[in-house]
Design a protein around this motif. Sequence first.
Motif, PDB file in Angstrom:
ATOM      1  N   ASN A 132       0.981  -0.868   0.033  1.00 37.78           N
ATOM      2  CA  ASN A 132      -0.186  -0.048  -0.179  1.00 37.78           C
ATOM      3  C   ASN A 132       1.326   1.149   0.016  1.00 37.78           C
ATOM      4  O   ASN A 132       1.608   1.730   1.373  1.00 37.78           O
ATOM      5  N   ASP A 142      -0.264   4.135   2.182  1.00 39.27           N
ATOM      6  CA  ASP A 142       0.031   4.011   3.590  1.00 39.27           C
ATOM      7  C   ASP A 142       1.724   3.453   4.113  1.00 39.27           C
ATOM      8  O   ASP A 142       2.153   3.777   4.809  1.00 39.27           O
ATOM      9  N   VAL A 183       0.950  -5.322   2.468  1.00 38.95           N
ATOM     10  CA  VAL A 183      -0.532  -5.580   3.570  1.00 38.95           C
ATOM     11  C   VAL A 183      -0.206  -7.237   3.337  1.00 38.95           C
ATOM     12  O   VAL A 183      -1.095  -7.561   3.810  1.00 38.95           O
ATOM     13  N   ASN A 239      -2.741  -4.826   8.694  1.00 35.85           N
ATOM     14  CA  ASN A 239      -1.759  -3.839   7.489  1.00 35.85           C
ATOM     15  C   ASN A 239      -3.156  -3.397   6.120  1.00 35.85           C
ATOM     16  O   ASN A 239      -3.099  -3.910   5.049  1.00 35.85           O
ATOM     17  N   VAL A 289      -8.304  -0.399   3.153  1.00 33.25           N
ATOM     18  CA  VAL A 289      -8.057   0.224   2.260  1.00 33.25           C
ATOM     19  C   VAL A 289      -9.354   1.190   1.888  1.00 33.25           C
ATOM     20  O   VAL A 289      -9.963   0.854   2.412  1.00 33.25           O
ATOM     21  N   ASP A 338      -6.364   4.892  -2.431  1.00 32.19           N
ATOM     22  CA  ASP A 338      -5.422   4.105  -2.008  1.00 32.19           C
ATOM     23  C   ASP A 338      -4.182   3.582  -3.140  1.00 32.19           C
ATOM     24  O   ASP A 338      -5.406   3.327  -4.117  1.00 32.19           O
ATOM     25  N   PHE A 358      -1.415   1.710  -4.346  1.00 36.20           N
ATOM     26  CA  PHE A 358      -1.101  -0.064  -4.425  1.00 36.20           C
ATOM     27  C   PHE A 358       0.509   0.047  -5.120  1.00 36.20           C
ATOM     28  O   PHE A 358      -0.028   0.223  -6.568  1.00 36.20           O
TER      29      PHE A 358
END
Length: 70
Positions: free
Chosen positions: A4, A7, A11, A38, A41, A45, A47
């Motif tokens: 992610n 953040d 994940v 983690n 979502v 977001d 990825f």
Amino acid sequence: QLRNVTDAVDVLSTKLTVDSGETDSTTAATPPVINTSNDDVASGDQFAIDVDVAGTSTLYAYMEINFGKP
């Protein structure tokens, strides 16, 4: 690894692997494990898919991600 970016967290606590001769991870000897610390979502977001090792004759990769409400 599924990361992610928004953040800055991984994940998966156990990385996803595809065994030799296979095309997906559903029967992997070591299954991936979602890190529940983690796994949130949020809308927007971003990825990234991190590939650490690609085996012989690996031509491409894609990841299918499904999200669902708990």
